[in-house]
Design a protein around this motif. Structure first.
Motif, PDB file in Angstrom:
ATOM      1  N   MET A  37      33.054  43.977  61.044  1.00  0.00           N
ATOM      2  CA  MET A  37      32.921  45.193  61.851  1.00  0.00           C
ATOM      3  C   MET A  37      31.849  45.022  62.928  1.00  0.00           C
ATOM      4  N   VAL A  38      30.782  44.317  62.577  1.00  0.00           N
ATOM      5  CA  VAL A  38      29.699  44.103  63.537  1.00  0.00           C
ATOM      6  C   VAL A  38      30.203  43.303  64.732  1.00  0.00           C
ATOM      7  N   TYR A  39      31.044  42.308  64.461  1.00  0.00           N
ATOM      8  CA  TYR A  39      31.575  41.484  65.553  1.00  0.00           C
ATOM      9  C   TYR A  39      32.484  42.296  66.474  1.00  0.00           C
ATOM     10  N   VAL A  40      33.254  43.185  65.896  1.00  0.00           N
ATOM     11  CA  VAL A  40      34.136  44.036  66.703  1.00  0.00           C
ATOM     12  C   VAL A  40      33.296  44.922  67.622  1.00  0.00           C
ATOM     13  N   LEU A  41      32.251  45.531  67.076  1.00  0.00           N
ATOM     14  CA  LEU A  41      31.382  46.381  67.897  1.00  0.00           C
ATOM     15  C   LEU A  41      30.686  45.577  68.994  1.00  0.00           C
ATOM     16  N   LEU A  42      30.275  44.365  68.668  1.00  0.00           N
ATOM     17  CA  LEU A  42      29.641  43.507  69.662  1.00  0.00           C
ATOM     18  C   LEU A  42      30.605  43.208  70.810  1.00  0.00           C
ATOM     19  N   ILE A  43      31.834  42.880  70.475  1.00  0.00           N
ATOM     20  CA  ILE A  43      32.838  42.572  71.502  1.00  0.00           C
ATOM     21  C   ILE A  43      33.149  43.806  72.339  1.00  0.00           C
ATOM     22  N   VAL A  44      33.326  44.963  71.697  1.00  0.00           N
ATOM     23  CA  VAL A  44      33.628  46.196  72.439  1.00  0.00           C
ATOM     24  C   VAL A  44      32.467  46.540  73.378  1.00  0.00           C
ATOM     25  N   ASN A  45      31.241  46.352  72.926  1.00  0.00           N
ATOM     26  CA  ASN A  45      30.090  46.645  73.768  1.00  0.00           C
ATOM     27  C   ASN A  45      29.971  45.673  74.934  1.00  0.00           C
ATOM     28  N   LEU A  46      30.291  44.417  74.711  1.00  0.00           N
ATOM     29  CA  LEU A  46      30.307  43.449  75.813  1.00  0.00           C
ATOM     30  C   LEU A  46      31.382  43.807  76.840  1.00  0.00           C
ATOM     31  N   ILE A  47      32.535  44.233  76.348  1.00  0.00           N
ATOM     32  CA  ILE A  47      33.603  44.656  77.256  1.00  0.00           C
ATOM     33  C   ILE A  47      33.164  45.890  78.041  1.00  0.00           C
ATOM     34  N   ALA A  48      32.569  46.865  77.364  1.00  0.00           N
ATOM     35  CA  ALA A  48      32.111  48.081  78.043  1.00  0.00           C
ATOM     36  C   ALA A  48      31.081  47.739  79.111  1.00  0.00           C
ATOM     37  N   PHE A  49      30.124  46.893  78.770  1.00  0.00           N
ATOM     38  CA  PHE A  49      29.098  46.485  79.729  1.00  0.00           C
ATOM     39  C   PHE A  49      29.744  45.843  80.949  1.00  0.00           C
ATOM     40  N   THR A  50      30.690  44.943  80.713  1.00  0.00           N
ATOM     41  CA  THR A  50      31.375  44.245  81.797  1.00  0.00           C
ATOM     42  C   THR A  50      32.187  45.200  82.661  1.00  0.00           C
ATOM     43  N   VAL A  51      32.898  46.130  82.037  1.00  0.00           N
ATOM     44  CA  VAL A  51      33.740  47.068  82.791  1.00  0.00           C
ATOM     45  C   VAL A  51      32.869  47.999  83.645  1.00  0.00           C
ATOM     46  N   TYR A  52      31.772  48.496  83.095  1.00  0.00           N
ATOM     47  CA  TYR A  52      30.871  49.341  83.880  1.00  0.00           C
ATOM     48  C   TYR A  52      30.267  48.553  85.042  1.00  0.00           C
ATOM     49  N   GLY A  53      29.883  47.309  84.784  1.00  0.00           N
ATOM     50  CA  GLY A  53      29.352  46.460  85.853  1.00  0.00           C
ATOM     51  C   GLY A  53      30.387  46.186  86.924  1.00  0.00           C
ATOM     52  N   LEU A  54      31.618  45.930  86.504  1.00  0.00           N
ATOM     53  CA  LEU A  54      32.704  45.694  87.457  1.00  0.00           C
ATOM     54  C   LEU A  54      32.960  46.938  88.303  1.00  0.00           C
TER      55      LEU A  54
END
Length: 86
Positions: free
Chosen positions: A1-18
């Motif tokens: 579960m921790v890995y899933v949250l880490l990946i979702v947060n990395l995606i969110a960070f990237t999408v907001y930056g984009l």
């Protein structure tokens, strides 16, 4: 579960930056509903860090209200989940 949250947060960070990059370049933007959806799905920390780091959406009050609502819904869901696990 921790890995899933880490990946979702990395995606969110990237999408907001984009989206911030697209805003600066006057390109077609990512919808607020998608930004809030990725936040709701667990990308809250990544979204918040990106908002602060890129100074993105921090002055748009309507977005901040919706972002806050997402946080409240998540907190209520976490509290409910924790109470039902006892």
């Amino acid at each position: 579960m921790v890995y899933v949250l880490l990946i979702v947060n990395l995606i969110a960070f990237t999408v907001y930056g984009l989206d911030k990059w697209k805003a600066v370049k006057h390109k077609r933007r990512i919808s607020e509903s998608f930004l809030l959806t990725i936040t709701f799905l667990g990308g809250t920390v990544g979204a918040l860090v990106a908002m602060l780091m890129f100074r993105h959406k921090v002055s748009k009050k309507s977005f901040l209200w919706k972002f806050g609502l997402v946080l409240i819904v998540q907190l209520v869901a976490i509290i409910y989940f924790l109470k039902t696990q006892k």
